[in-house]
Enzyme design. Structure first.
Site, PDB file in Angstrom:
ATOM      1  N   SER A 126       0.776  -1.235   0.000  1.00  0.00           N
ATOM      2  CA  SER A 126       0.000   0.000   0.000  1.00  0.00           C
ATOM      3  C   SER A 126       0.810   1.288   0.000  1.00  0.00           C
ATOM      4  CB  SER A 126      -0.971   0.021   1.187  1.00  0.00           C
ATOM      5  OG  SER A 126      -0.275   0.258   2.391  1.00  0.00           O
ATOM      6  N   LYS A 155      -5.387   4.827   9.048  1.00  0.00           N
ATOM      7  CA  LYS A 155      -4.428   5.682   8.347  1.00  0.00           C
ATOM      8  C   LYS A 155      -4.913   7.132   8.304  1.00  0.00           C
ATOM      9  CE  LYS A 155      -2.757   1.818   5.597  1.00  0.00           C
ATOM     10  NZ  LYS A 155      -2.549   1.240   4.266  1.00  0.00           N
TER      11      LYS A 155
END
Length: 344
Positions: A244, A289
């Site tokens: 990611s 996140k």
């Protein structure tokens, strides 16, 4: 004997075991806690080394005034029952079954190895996407060989793969797609260039079987992408795994290889996988996140389009959640944040 929790830093999935925290004498429970992990500005240094190291005639020596933060998820495991309850009471954490961290049938070492490979592939794709964006030609090199595979001893770190079965290899996907079209036991022929750029050799390798995908062929190497010219891109960040980080690494390479300040002074965070064509893919742990980026003071957060629905359930504060489908979307958002499409 005291038992310690262990913490993983993850991009999209659990990755590498780090330091133990929160000691307790009880036996561990079959749960893990996921929460916001640290941010890494890909334009900065870690332990005295640039996260992205570039060299060659295209390098922009002027440092950027903003930030490009890749985000992670911290996963705590090997928890005792009291530790699990304490983390459950912390609104930043989410308690998940241990199978979400270590799938049944896979050991911690196997998960770490699998996600190390995913991060290496992410780096290769970031280089491919960035160099393509800048119009620079690329070639494929061997990052490592899998111990015990048929490639071990035949291919070496740094070897450049020119072609596989006559198919030109300018990006890792060309090699990967061809191998995936074959079966274990099939043989492939690679044309390779080693340290002596003037010498080429032909290497025949019998494909093995991927231990994580029954019936799938395995060449037994990790691949990276490099410039076919004098430009070199290297990544120095360790202890992180998974795919990611791809988007933010891509933007970091573009910044370092193009004139001017790509960030234009903005504090930008984000996440998303990347392929060699610059397409951004969805990831896991988006809410954690976003929380970490919000708390760090980021102005913009790049969200893969496929994660927008979940992202809207997170508390982003004043930070704008920008929907991105590809590298071009991210670059346009940096240039004109006000016009950038939000998740909706």
């Amino acid at each position: 004997m005291k038992r310690r929790t262990q913490t993983l830093l993850v991009g999209a999935v659990p990755i590498v075991a780090l330091a133990g925290v929160l000691s307790a004498p009880a036996l561990s429970v079959p749960f893990a806690a996921q929460g916001p992990g640290p941010l890494f500005d890909v334009l900065s240094d870690v332990e005295g080394k640039s996260i992205i190291e570039v060299s060659g005639p295209s390098v922009d020596s002027k440092p950027s005034t903003g930030e490009l933060d890749m985000t992670t998820v911290a996963v705590h495991h090997n928890l005792s029952l009291p530790q699990t309850i304490a983390m459950w009471l912390d609104s930043d954490n989410e308690i998940v079954p241990i199978e979400a961290v270590f799938p049944p049938g896979q050991s911690q070492e196997e998960v770490e190895e699998e996600n190390k490979a995913a991060f290496t592939e992410s780096e290769a794709n970031a280089t491919s996407a960035a160099l393509a964006q800048l119009g620079l030609p690329t070639e494929v090199s061997v990052a490592y060989t899998v111990p015990g595979s048929n490639a071990e001893g035949k291919l070496h770190e740094g070897d450049v793969i020119i072609s596989i079965d006559g198919i030109k290899a300018t990006k890792p996907d060309a090699v990967k797609d061809h191998v995936q079209s074959l079966n274990p036991g099939d043989a492939v022929e690679l044309k390779v260039r080693g340290e002596d750029a003037a010498k080429e050799r032909t290497v025949a390798i019998e494909l093995g079987e991927n231990p994580h995908a029954k019936g799938a062929a395995l060449l037994g190497i990790g691949m990276s992408t490099q410039s076919a010219g004098q430009t070199k891109v290297e990544y120095q960040l360790s202890g992180i795994g998974g795919p990611s980080a791809g988007l933010m690494l891509t933007l970091g390479v573009i910044d370092k290889l193009s004139p001017g300040d790509l960030t234009e002074g903005h504090h930008i965070a984000g996440t998303g996988t990347i392929n060699a064509a610059g397409i951004v893919g969805e990831i896991g742990g988006i809410k954690h996140k976003i929380s970490a980026a919000r708390d760090s003071g980021a102005e913009l957060f790049f969200v893969p389009a496929g994660n927008c629905v979940e992202a809207l359930t997170a508390d982003a504060g004043d930070m704008k959640l920008v929907r991105v489908r590809n590298v071009d979307d991210a670059l346009a958002a940096i240039k004109n944040p006000g016009a950038a499409p939000s998740c909706s």
